[in-house]
Scaffold this motif. Structure first.
Motif, PDB file in Angstrom:
ATOM      1  N   LYS A  97      -4.114   1.789  14.096  1.00 27.26           N
ATOM      2  CA  LYS A  97      -3.155   2.059  13.490  1.00 27.26           C
ATOM      3  C   LYS A  97      -1.858   2.630  14.031  1.00 27.26           C
ATOM      4  CE  LYS A  97      -6.557   3.298  10.162  1.00 27.26           C
ATOM      5  NZ  LYS A  97      -6.997   3.987   9.654  1.00 27.26           N
ATOM      6  N   LEU A  98      -2.010   2.252  15.128  1.00 28.51           N
ATOM      7  CA  LEU A  98      -0.863   2.445  16.307  1.00 28.51           C
ATOM      8  C   LEU A  98       0.257   1.371  15.821  1.00 28.51           C
ATOM      9  CD1 LEU A  98       1.320   4.691  17.843  1.00 28.51           C
ATOM     10  CD2 LEU A  98       0.134   3.761  20.134  1.00 28.51           C
ATOM     11  N   PHE A 156      -7.917   8.526   8.598  1.00 25.45           N
ATOM     12  CA  PHE A 156      -8.783   7.971   9.849  1.00 25.45           C
ATOM     13  C   PHE A 156      -9.803   8.043   9.260  1.00 25.45           C
ATOM     14  CE2 PHE A 156      -5.085   8.388  12.168  1.00 25.45           C
ATOM     15  CZ  PHE A 156      -5.014   7.267  12.915  1.00 25.45           C
ATOM     16  N   TYR A 157     -10.880   6.756   8.903  1.00 23.50           N
ATOM     17  CA  TYR A 157     -12.403   6.441   8.654  1.00 23.50           C
ATOM     18  C   TYR A 157     -13.947   6.686   9.568  1.00 23.50           C
ATOM     19  CZ  TYR A 157     -11.665   1.856   9.856  1.00 23.50           C
ATOM     20  OH  TYR A 157     -11.053   0.822  10.436  1.00 23.50           O
ATOM     21  N   SER A 166      -6.103  -1.204  10.370  1.00 17.56           N
ATOM     22  CA  SER A 166      -5.615  -0.507   9.065  1.00 17.56           C
ATOM     23  C   SER A 166      -5.707  -0.353   7.834  1.00 17.56           C
ATOM     24  CB  SER A 166      -3.804  -1.163   9.917  1.00 17.56           C
ATOM     25  OG  SER A 166      -3.595  -2.173   9.049  1.00 17.56           O
ATOM     26  N   ASP A 167      -4.814   0.877   7.289  1.00 15.63           N
ATOM     27  CA  ASP A 167      -5.088   0.887   5.754  1.00 15.63           C
ATOM     28  C   ASP A 167      -5.450  -0.326   5.194  1.00 15.63           C
ATOM     29  OD1 ASP A 167      -5.544   3.375   7.321  1.00 15.63           O
ATOM     30  OD2 ASP A 167      -4.167   3.685   6.592  1.00 15.63           O
ATOM     31  N   ASP A 168      -4.137  -0.982   5.093  1.00 12.05           N
ATOM     32  CA  ASP A 168      -4.306  -2.083   4.455  1.00 12.05           C
ATOM     33  C   ASP A 168      -4.536  -3.479   4.758  1.00 12.05           C
ATOM     34  OD1 ASP A 168      -2.838  -2.658   6.241  1.00 12.05           O
ATOM     35  OD2 ASP A 168      -0.481  -2.607   5.134  1.00 12.05           O
ATOM     36  N   GLY A 169      -5.166  -3.130   6.220  1.00  8.67           N
ATOM     37  CA  GLY A 169      -5.829  -4.609   6.610  1.00  8.67           C
ATOM     38  C   GLY A 169      -5.408  -5.460   6.690  1.00  8.67           C
ATOM     39  N   LEU A 190      -0.060   9.303  14.082  1.00  6.25           N
ATOM     40  CA  LEU A 190      -0.399   8.167  12.934  1.00  6.25           C
ATOM     41  C   LEU A 190      -0.610   9.770  11.591  1.00  6.25           C
ATOM     42  CD1 LEU A 190      -1.980   6.538  14.641  1.00  6.25           C
ATOM     43  CD2 LEU A 190       0.318   5.494  13.882  1.00  6.25           C
ATOM     44  N   GLN A 191      -1.253  10.713  11.325  1.00  6.41           N
ATOM     45  CA  GLN A 191      -1.579  10.958  10.664  1.00  6.41           C
ATOM     46  C   GLN A 191      -0.568  11.608   9.719  1.00  6.41           C
ATOM     47  OE1 GLN A 191      -4.899  14.069  12.202  1.00  6.41           O
ATOM     48  NE2 GLN A 191      -6.773  12.694  10.752  1.00  6.41           N
TER      49      GLN A 191
END
Ligand code: F6R
Length: 612
Positions: free
Chosen positions: A133-134, A122-123, A92-95, A115-116
């Motif tokens: 991420k979900l 998303f990378y 996830s974006d923040d690890g 999610l967007q």
């Protein structure tokens, strides 16, 4: 398709994860990655495009990653091309959440958009990043526990998955979730393991749990706790794996494929012995009594790839011995066809892995339509084995090379047993002939060994074929069925275009492809069809073909026609595929070797195809 591993305990995780992945590389090998939680609680992720060796080099055999809890992945790309960016683990974006995944998330586009809208970026092009991420989204939304978050995500995700997840706030813990894709969880002295398949952890423990569909596992302090979709704890039975750890090693052979080719006599013996009692076959252990066998009106065999080719052999053998109508269907077609099944029809699913997505779906479809189902499966506890009404386990042991050999041979002997027993109980063969068939089956392992002695000659011939452009395999009856397998073996590991034809079909079009020097391999073990196929060989020869004849000892007149001949011992002709396949496996192996290819891990393939 993709292999996943996980570890939590007192030892350094990365070397254990890499070792486990090395046993799963057959499941995918276009990229790999590890995530390990270091002493400061940070999760460090390292990924590499290419084989596992690249990742191993990048992490100095795992030594650059310090920490006793981690997850790993070896990939066979589905969503997103093979690249370091698309390699797992994803986070996830923040690890906060890090995960690896085997399977396919069908509604990943819809979930990604959701999610967007909630601020996620998303990378990668993978469906896995969406799943991770979900889970992060639900973890934060409901301020709950990892089990709650995973449960919410499982309800939203459509498709198949085996997921291994770590949460930043839960050090020393790995969470597992499963739907359709294979996964086992192991425990040993304060340590927990997770893997897509048994060989990955066999060195460390034999005590495993099979996690069910839509279940969650929490690995912590040497203990696994299981939860259902409601988040309630559930009990699971600890199962002891009886496989020999050596079975998953190369034992001095250069490749697993060659080792497994040599293991065929043992695989045949063990499979046969599992149903042999006092000189007669007994399928009670499989769950099929003689009364039930007598009651069958039709047989429908459903499988993919080589297992389908076993079905093609079985069709000839069962029809001839038991006088029962048999059809063979590709699982990927069967599942979407409104095939009419007779109420007394037995549907036989053949699968080495027991996890092939199409075969599993076909099994479910057959059950839904009320058919009785029999699985011929190698991997104990696999989904197909668990869901079928009856199971005939083949005793091939772990098969690692992507191209199947010993599992194919073990499947063949299993279907011969079924055919002979059906013939006996239905009274379509005499007791004397039944006894002779059983005796012939017991002699097959010794005869396979005899064929293996010929490998030097085949290597010499194969070396000359390294630059072949097209190869054709022809045969009639059982010989046609075994030609299908010979052709698949050659093309999948040597990348030489090859096709198998029923010999009589060639002149309906394909013969126009025969040019000067084109190799035509003719399998000729069926005496009633000998002259017919020799005529087909002559037709090819007169158009410039180079002829390889594969026949039984005694059929020496074939040398008048063929340019190169290999003989196999005589057996009851119903069982000829078991011997004829061996030179074809060896030929494919040696051609691949002569071309300098990776025999065990051919490009674009994976051992078990758990996606549609
Ligand atoms: C070819 C090969 C495949 C498998 C097929 C079915 O060498 O191994 O064609 O036979 O993918 O796999 P299982 O038997 O696991 O269902």
């Amino acid at each position: 398709m993709c292999g996943i591993v996980g570890y939590t305990g007192q030892r350094q995780a990365a070397p254990i994860l890499l070792d486990g992945l090395s046993k799963l590389e057959y499941r995918g090998y276009d990229s790999a990655g590890l995530a390990v939680r270091n002493r400061d609680g940070e999760i460090e992720i390292v990924k590499a495009k290419g084989r596992l060796a690249v990742l191993s080099e990048k992490t100095d055999g795992g030594r650059t990653l310090q920490g006793c809890c981690g997850i790993g992945h070896t990939r066979w790309a589905t969503h997103g091309e093979p690249s370091e960016n698309n390699a797992h683990p994803h986070c996830s974006d923040d690890g906060n959440v890090v995960g690896v995944h085997n399977g396919i998330i069908e509604n990943y586009q819809e979930l990604r958009e959701k999610l967007q809208r909630n601020g996620y970026r998303f990378y990668s092009g993978t469906d896995t990043e969406v799943a991770v991420k979900l889970i992060d989204y639900y973890y934060k939304k409901y301020l709950g526990t990892p089990v709650d978050a995973i449960n919410h995500a499982m309800v939203r995700i459509r498709g198949s998955y085996a997921l291994a997840i770590m949460f930043k706030e839960y050090p020393g813990e790995v969470f597992a979730a499963r739907k359709e894709s294979p996964m086992i969880l192991g425990v040993a002295d304060g340590e927990c393991y997770l893997a897509s398949d048994v060989p990955a952890i066999l060195k460390y423990t034999r005590n495993v749990y099979y996690i069910g569909n839509m279940e969650i596992g929490r690995l912590k302090d040497g203990k696994v706790t299981f939860y259902n979709l409601d988040g309630d704890e559930i009990e699971k039975e600890l199962v002891e794996i009886l496989w020999d750890a050596e079975a998953a090693e190369k034992a001095g052979y250069e490749h697993f494929m060659m080792k497994e080719i040599h293991e065929q006599p043992r695989a045949i013996t063990d499979t046969l012995n599992s149903v042999l009692q006092d000189g007669a076959l007994n399928l009670d252990g499989v769950g099929l009594t003689d009364e039930e066998l007598k009651d069958i009106s039709h047989i429908c065999i459903v499988a993919c790839g080589s297992a389908y080719h076993v079905g093609a052999v079985a069709q000839y053998v069962i029809e001839d011995l038991a006088k029962l109508p048999v059809r063979v269907e590709l699982a990927s077609e069967f599942r979407y066809r409104s095939l009419l099944l007779d109420p007394k029809e037995l549907v036989v699913i053949i699968s080495q892995s027991g996890e092939t997505a199409d075969s599993l779906a076909a099994l479910r479809e057959a059950k839904k339509r009320g058919a009785s189902t029999l699985a011929v499966v190698n991997v104990v506890g696999s989904s197909i084995a668990r869901e079928a009404d009856h199971v005939f386990y083949t005793m091939a042991g772990p098969e690692i090379a992507v191209a199947t050999t010993k599992a194919y041979s073990a499947q063949l002997i299993a279907v011969y047993c079924l055919a002979a027993q059906l013939g006996k109980v239905r009274g379509t063969i005499t007791e004397e002939y039944y006894q002779e068939l059983v005796r012939e089956m017991t002699l097959l392992p010794e005869k396979v060994n005899k064929v293996l002695e010929e490998k030097g000659r085949l290597q010499w011939f194969a070396a000359k074929q390294a630059n072949a452009k097209d190869v054709f395999f022809i045969g009639r009856g059982v010989d046609y069925a075994v030609s299908l397998e010979g052709s698949l073996k050659l093309k999948e590991i040597s990348y030489i275009h090859s096709e198998a034809y029923a010999a009589g079909e060639l002149k309906h079009g394909t013969i126009s492809l025969i040019e000067d020097g084109t190799l035509v391999i003719s399998v000729v073990t069926q005496s009633a069809l000998f002259e017919k196929i020799v005529s087909n060989m002559v037709e090819c020869k007169s158009r410039g073909a180079q002829l390889f004849g594969l026949t039984s000892y005694g059929n020496y007149s074939i040398e008048d026609t063929a340019d190169f001949v290999t003989y196999v011992p005589k057996t009851d002709e119903h069982f000829a595929a078991s011997l004829a396949v061996v030179p074809l496996q060896l030929l494919a192996y040696y051609v691949s070797l002569a071309r300098g290819l990776d025999v065990d891990k051919p490009r674009n393939l994976a051992k078990s195809v758990t996606v549609e």
